[in-house]
Motif scaffolding. Structure first.
Motif, PDB file in Angstrom:
ATOM      1  N   ILE A 164       0.769  -1.258  -0.089  1.00  0.00           N
ATOM      2  CA  ILE A 164       0.163   0.234   0.508  1.00  0.00           C
ATOM      3  C   ILE A 164       1.097   1.363  -0.597  1.00  0.00           C
ATOM      4  CG2 ILE A 164      -1.452   1.042   1.585  1.00  0.00           C
ATOM      5  CD1 ILE A 164      -3.145  -1.502   2.168  1.00  0.00           C
ATOM      6  N   THR A 165       1.957   1.351   0.894  1.00  0.00           N
ATOM      7  CA  THR A 165       2.681   2.423   0.540  1.00  0.00           C
ATOM      8  C   THR A 165       3.637   2.405  -0.273  1.00  0.00           C
ATOM      9  OG1 THR A 165       3.317   2.207   3.223  1.00  0.00           O
ATOM     10  CG2 THR A 165       4.877   3.795   2.075  1.00  0.00           C
ATOM     11  N   ARG A 166       4.095   1.371  -1.452  1.00  0.00           N
ATOM     12  CA  ARG A 166       4.103   2.379  -2.677  1.00  0.00           C
ATOM     13  C   ARG A 166       3.562   1.980  -3.534  1.00  0.00           C
ATOM     14  NH1 ARG A 166       7.034  -3.004  -1.821  1.00  0.00           N
ATOM     15  NH2 ARG A 166       4.987  -4.147  -2.983  1.00  0.00           N
ATOM     16  N   TYR A 167       2.087   2.137  -3.086  1.00  0.00           N
ATOM     17  CA  TYR A 167       1.483   2.531  -3.959  1.00  0.00           C
ATOM     18  C   TYR A 167       0.567   4.496  -3.597  1.00  0.00           C
ATOM     19  CZ  TYR A 167       1.723  -1.133  -7.462  1.00  0.00           C
ATOM     20  OH  TYR A 167       2.779  -1.610  -8.500  1.00  0.00           O
ATOM     21  N   GLY A 168       1.359   4.521  -2.623  1.00  0.00           N
ATOM     22  CA  GLY A 168       0.404   6.115  -1.749  1.00  0.00           C
ATOM     23  C   GLY A 168       0.132   7.439  -2.555  1.00  0.00           C
ATOM     24  N   ARG A 169       1.053   6.826  -3.715  1.00  0.00           N
ATOM     25  CA  ARG A 169       0.794   9.060  -3.978  1.00  0.00           C
ATOM     26  C   ARG A 169      -0.739   8.541  -5.239  1.00  0.00           C
ATOM     27  NH1 ARG A 169       3.488   5.107  -7.351  1.00  0.00           N
ATOM     28  NH2 ARG A 169       2.436   4.576  -9.460  1.00  0.00           N
ATOM     29  N   ASP A 170      -0.989   7.057  -5.349  1.00  0.00           N
ATOM     30  CA  ASP A 170      -2.352   7.406  -6.093  1.00  0.00           C
ATOM     31  C   ASP A 170      -3.431   6.716  -4.871  1.00  0.00           C
ATOM     32  OD1 ASP A 170      -0.949   7.103  -8.519  1.00  0.00           O
ATOM     33  OD2 ASP A 170      -0.627   4.927  -8.609  1.00  0.00           O
ATOM     34  N   ILE A 171      -3.599   6.813  -3.668  1.00  0.00           N
ATOM     35  CA  ILE A 171      -4.792   6.850  -2.961  1.00  0.00           C
ATOM     36  C   ILE A 171      -4.701   8.251  -2.025  1.00  0.00           C
ATOM     37  CG2 ILE A 171      -4.817   5.325  -0.410  1.00  0.00           C
ATOM     38  CD1 ILE A 171      -2.599   3.357  -1.378  1.00  0.00           C
ATOM     39  N   LEU A 172      -6.325   8.044  -2.638  1.00  0.00           N
ATOM     40  CA  LEU A 172      -6.856   9.663  -2.057  1.00  0.00           C
ATOM     41  C   LEU A 172      -7.618   9.935  -0.796  1.00  0.00           C
ATOM     42  CD1 LEU A 172      -8.964  10.257  -5.470  1.00  0.00           C
ATOM     43  CD2 LEU A 172      -6.383  11.016  -4.135  1.00  0.00           C
ATOM     44  N   CYS A 173      -7.412   8.542  -0.512  1.00  0.00           N
ATOM     45  CA  CYS A 173      -8.585   7.975   1.123  1.00  0.00           C
ATOM     46  C   CYS A 173      -8.515   6.660   1.357  1.00  0.00           C
ATOM     47  CB  CYS A 173     -10.061   8.576   1.094  1.00  0.00           C
ATOM     48  SG  CYS A 173     -11.026   7.681   2.864  1.00  0.00           S
ATOM     49  N   ARG A 174      -8.280   5.874   3.029  1.00  0.00           N
ATOM     50  CA  ARG A 174      -7.877   5.133   3.374  1.00  0.00           C
ATOM     51  C   ARG A 174      -8.506   4.836   5.013  1.00  0.00           C
ATOM     52  NH1 ARG A 174      -2.373   1.937   5.096  1.00  0.00           N
ATOM     53  NH2 ARG A 174      -3.419   0.408   6.377  1.00  0.00           N
TER      54      ARG A 174
END
Length: 82
Positions: A26-36
């Motif tokens: 999840i951290t590797r794709y963090g730039r694309d995550i708007l909400c978790r």
């Protein structure tokens, strides 16, 4: 053209054992995550993570494939192409 929005649901079984590996991906794709949002199950052994992701569909599928390599995960995605 706008970047597609998607919702990804990750059911985590045995979260105490797989959480660090899930978190790394999840951290590797963090730039694309708007909400978790993450909630443990009633027995605290299982959990559900929901993510709102803004990325191209190819990148979303790459993210999903990396998560699918982790045992104990069930993943569902819902995409809203723009």
């Amino acid at each position: 053209m706008a970047t597609p929005l998607s919702i990804m649901g990750i059911l985590v079984e045995g979260r105490g054992e797989v959480a660090p590996e899930v978190q790394d991906v999840i951290t590797r794709y963090g730039r694309d995550i708007l909400c978790r949002m993450g909630i443990p199950g009633p027995d605290k052994e299982n959990g559900l993570i929901t993510l709102v992701v803004e990325s191209e569909l190819e990148d979303l599928m790459k993210f999903r494939r990396e998560l699918e390599q982790i045992s104990g995960l069930t993943i569902q995605t819902l995409s809203f192409p723009q």
